[in-house]
Write a protein that holds these residues in place. Structure first.
Motif, PDB file in Angstrom:
ATOM      1  N   THR A   1       0.840  -1.120  -0.192  1.00  0.00           N
ATOM      2  CA  THR A   1      -0.315   0.413   0.404  1.00  0.00           C
ATOM      3  C   THR A   1       0.923   1.240   0.458  1.00  0.00           C
ATOM      4  N   PRO A   2       0.220   2.180  -0.370  1.00  0.00           N
ATOM      5  CA  PRO A   2       0.872   3.637   0.111  1.00  0.00           C
ATOM      6  C   PRO A   2       0.614   4.793   0.750  1.00  0.00           C
ATOM      7  N   ASN A   3       1.579   6.052   1.533  1.00  0.00           N
ATOM      8  CA  ASN A   3       0.931   6.085   2.436  1.00  0.00           C
ATOM      9  C   ASN A   3      -0.914   6.610   2.433  1.00  0.00           C
ATOM     10  N   SER A   4      -1.303   6.802   1.429  1.00  0.00           N
ATOM     11  CA  SER A   4      -2.913   6.924   1.210  1.00  0.00           C
ATOM     12  C   SER A   4      -3.447   5.796   2.695  1.00  0.00           C
ATOM     13  N   THR A   5      -3.526   4.872   2.898  1.00  0.00           N
ATOM     14  CA  THR A   5      -4.161   3.811   4.162  1.00  0.00           C
ATOM     15  C   THR A   5      -3.626   4.317   5.000  1.00  0.00           C
ATOM     16  N   HIS A   6      -2.248   4.586   5.564  1.00  0.00           N
ATOM     17  CA  HIS A   6      -1.832   4.416   7.067  1.00  0.00           C
ATOM     18  C   HIS A   6      -1.040   6.251   7.374  1.00  0.00           C
ATOM     19  N   ALA A   7      -1.569   6.970   6.211  1.00  0.00           N
ATOM     20  CA  ALA A   7      -1.562   7.956   7.092  1.00  0.00           C
ATOM     21  C   ALA A   7      -2.358   9.233   6.497  1.00  0.00           C
ATOM     22  N   ALA A   8      -2.953   8.964   5.805  1.00  0.00           N
ATOM     23  CA  ALA A   8      -3.648  10.282   4.771  1.00  0.00           C
ATOM     24  C   ALA A   8      -5.196  10.172   5.207  1.00  0.00           C
ATOM     25  N   ASN A   9      -5.694   8.718   4.989  1.00  0.00           N
ATOM     26  CA  ASN A   9      -6.891   8.393   5.144  1.00  0.00           C
ATOM     27  C   ASN A   9      -7.922   8.504   6.346  1.00  0.00           C
TER      28      ASN A   9
ATOM     29  N   THR B 112       8.197   4.023  11.814  1.00  0.00           N
ATOM     30  CA  THR B 112       8.077   5.570  12.231  1.00  0.00           C
ATOM     31  C   THR B 112       7.378   6.451  10.880  1.00  0.00           C
ATOM     32  N   LEU B 113       7.708   5.931   9.483  1.00  0.00           N
ATOM     33  CA  LEU B 113       6.875   7.505   8.398  1.00  0.00           C
ATOM     34  C   LEU B 113       5.208   6.669   8.789  1.00  0.00           C
ATOM     35  N   VAL B 114       4.943   6.144   9.678  1.00  0.00           N
ATOM     36  CA  VAL B 114       3.466   6.302   9.539  1.00  0.00           C
ATOM     37  C   VAL B 114       2.983   6.789  10.378  1.00  0.00           C
ATOM     38  N   ARG B 115       3.993   7.321  11.546  1.00  0.00           N
ATOM     39  CA  ARG B 115       3.311   7.638  12.940  1.00  0.00           C
ATOM     40  C   ARG B 115       3.920   9.659  12.189  1.00  0.00           C
TER      41      ARG B 115
ATOM     42  N   ASP C  25       4.412  10.793   9.389  1.00  0.00           N
ATOM     43  CA  ASP C  25       3.624  10.803   8.120  1.00  0.00           C
ATOM     44  C   ASP C  25       2.257  11.219   8.292  1.00  0.00           C
ATOM     45  N   THR C  26       1.390  10.520   9.350  1.00  0.00           N
ATOM     46  CA  THR C  26       0.652  10.530   9.546  1.00  0.00           C
ATOM     47  C   THR C  26       0.454  12.240  10.199  1.00  0.00           C
ATOM     48  N   GLU C  27       0.216  12.959  10.791  1.00  0.00           N
ATOM     49  CA  GLU C  27       1.068  14.029  11.806  1.00  0.00           C
ATOM     50  C   GLU C  27       0.966  15.411  10.516  1.00  0.00           C
ATOM     51  N   LYS C  28       2.219  14.823   9.167  1.00  0.00           N
ATOM     52  CA  LYS C  28       2.102  15.512   7.924  1.00  0.00           C
ATOM     53  C   LYS C  28       1.531  15.972   7.527  1.00  0.00           C
ATOM     54  N   TRP C  29       0.486  14.823   6.754  1.00  0.00           N
ATOM     55  CA  TRP C  29       0.100  15.079   5.988  1.00  0.00           C
ATOM     56  C   TRP C  29      -1.560  14.891   6.271  1.00  0.00           C
ATOM     57  N   GLY C  30      -1.671  15.179   8.152  1.00  0.00           N
ATOM     58  CA  GLY C  30      -3.066  16.098   8.565  1.00  0.00           C
ATOM     59  C   GLY C  30      -2.914  17.884   8.519  1.00  0.00           C
ATOM     60  N   LYS C  31      -1.488  17.695   8.904  1.00  0.00           N
ATOM     61  CA  LYS C  31      -1.242  19.309   8.720  1.00  0.00           C
ATOM     62  C   LYS C  31      -2.026  19.758   7.221  1.00  0.00           C
ATOM     63  N   ILE C  32      -1.209  19.319   6.021  1.00  0.00           N
ATOM     64  CA  ILE C  32      -1.295  19.660   4.645  1.00  0.00           C
ATOM     65  C   ILE C  32      -3.288  19.338   4.491  1.00  0.00           C
ATOM     66  N   ILE C  33      -3.551  18.735   5.098  1.00  0.00           N
ATOM     67  CA  ILE C  33      -5.154  18.046   4.221  1.00  0.00           C
ATOM     68  C   ILE C  33      -5.943  18.923   4.957  1.00  0.00           C
ATOM     69  N   ARG C  34      -5.399  19.820   6.550  1.00  0.00           N
ATOM     70  CA  ARG C  34      -6.221  20.395   6.952  1.00  0.00           C
ATOM     71  C   ARG C  34      -6.350  22.406   6.543  1.00  0.00           C
ATOM     72  N   ALA C  35      -5.039  22.024   5.972  1.00  0.00           N
ATOM     73  CA  ALA C  35      -4.322  23.816   5.048  1.00  0.00           C
ATOM     74  C   ALA C  35      -4.949  23.794   3.895  1.00  0.00           C
ATOM     75  N   ALA C  36      -5.385  22.392   3.289  1.00  0.00           N
ATOM     76  CA  ALA C  36      -5.227  23.163   2.622  1.00  0.00           C
ATOM     77  C   ALA C  36      -7.253  22.504   2.184  1.00  0.00           C
ATOM     78  N   GLY C  37      -8.035  23.003   3.385  1.00  0.00           N
ATOM     79  CA  GLY C  37      -9.462  22.755   3.201  1.00  0.00           C
ATOM     80  C   GLY C  37     -10.207  21.614   3.115  1.00  0.00           C
ATOM     81  N   ILE C  38      -9.211  20.359   3.093  1.00  0.00           N
ATOM     82  CA  ILE C  38     -10.111  18.886   2.613  1.00  0.00           C
ATOM     83  C   ILE C  38     -11.198  18.654   3.730  1.00  0.00           C
ATOM     84  N   THR C  39     -12.099  18.658   4.021  1.00  0.00           N
ATOM     85  CA  THR C  39     -13.333  17.803   4.482  1.00  0.00           C
ATOM     86  C   THR C  39     -13.637  16.777   4.674  1.00  0.00           C
TER      87      THR C  39
END
Length: 321
Positions: free
Chosen positions: A91-99, A300-303, A305-319
């Motif tokens: 899997t890519p980071n989608s399932t374990h960091a972004a979704n 470590t990547l999961v941990r 990137d979950t934080e990193k992607w959360g910041k990016i997604i919130r900044a991008a205004g994605i709900t």
């Protein structure tokens, strides 16, 4: 037999059982579940890795495409499978960091329901347009057009990274365009080539063959640096979108509580595969970079990137959906 003798016998038996289990695995084909369709960029990498894993494991490694819900369907299937080593998730980071930030509720826990095996590759995305249907030659051209006619143009996304990449561009560049979601990047690419959408953020693995055929034009790459395979394509930051930096990774997971000997075997085989010069050359040829690493590296990547992607997604205004 005395109590002490029984204890020694039991310990020896357990040790033999563990050793026998390690030697016996795998005794049948391994299923590699993938949450994206055949023909997608990650599918190309998964099939190369599976073919090479077969040589190490001595058993067939069969890729099982279970596309949908940005990889959640496949991840949920593996999370609920027996933890015996015969069902693994590629899997890519989608399932374990972004979704976790894109969906209100996941049917699985990205951390508790999985055992990380190892990292496979890192990759960036490419901003593509259709050179015949649209005149854009640079990101600046595209940005100017979108600002001039907000909401008139459309862009496609075939996975979580593609969706976030487009939303991040909209936020940082201050533009407006309509997102058209697809089941996978190949379907979005078909519509881009057919002139039905105006631009697309596609993983480099799928973009490069289309670029070589002249069917699409690359305006920029999404990572911090230019990939080996696309040295002449600027980064989004170089192309006039300061602060833009987005890349992804591929990894392999087992269901939680997998036996230690199984995990050790899979991790060892995977590191042999990712360090294989032929596999590394293949990855670079399609826009990815080999990323050898074990369970701790992937965890470590999961941990992080979950934080990193959360910041990016919130900044991008994605709900969350």
């Amino acid at each position: 037999m005395s109590a002490t003798g029984l204890a020694v016998f039991a310990a020896a038996t357990l040790g033999l059982s563990s050793t026998a289990h390690a030697q016996a695995y795998p005794a049948k084909p391994i299923r590699m579940v993938l949450g994206y369709p055949a023909g997608s960029g990650i599918d190309a990498v998964a099939r190369q890795v599976a073919a090479r894993l077969e040589k190490e494991a001595g058993q067939p490694v069969v890729v099982d495409n279970r596309a949908g819900a940005l990889g959640n369907i496949a991840a949920d299937m593996v999370a609920k499978s027996p933890a015996d080593g015969y069902t693994i998730l590629f899997t890519p980071n989608s399932t374990h960091a972004a979704n976790i930030h894109l969906f209100k509720k996941l049917p699985f826990d990205p951390v508790k329901d999985f055992q990380p095996v190892g990292t496979v590759a890192s990759l960036g995305f490419v901003l593509l347009t259709n050179p015949e249907a649209r005149p854009y030659k640079t990101v600046a051209d595209l940005t100017a057009t979108l600002k001039r006619e907000p909401g008139k143009y459309s862009w496609g996304s075939g996975n979580a990274t593609g969706q976030v990449a487009g939303e991040l561009y909209k936020t940082l560049a201050g533009v407006d365009a309509v997102n058209v979601p697809y089941k996978g990047v190949p379907q979005a690419m078909t519509d881009l080539i057919g002139g039905r959408i105006d631009f697309l953020f596609a993983d480099a693995t799928l973009a490069i063959p289309q670029l070589k055929g002249g069917r699409v034009r690359a305006l920029a790459v999404t990572g911090k640096t230019r990939p080996t395979s696309l040295p002449d394509v600027p980064t989004m930051a170089e192309a006039g979108v300061p602060g833009y930096d987005l890349s992804g990774w591929f990894g392999i997971f087992l269901p939680a509580n997998a036996p230690a000997p199984v995990l050790a075997s899979l991790t060892g085989w995977l590191n042999t595969v990712t360090r294989d010069p032929a596999i590394a050359e293949f990855m670079r040829s399609i826009g990815a970079e080999p990323l050898p690493g074990g369970p701790a590296d992937l965890a470590t990547l999961v941990r992080t990137d979950t934080e990193k992607w959360g910041k990016i997604i919130r900044a991008a205004g994605i709900t969350a959906e």
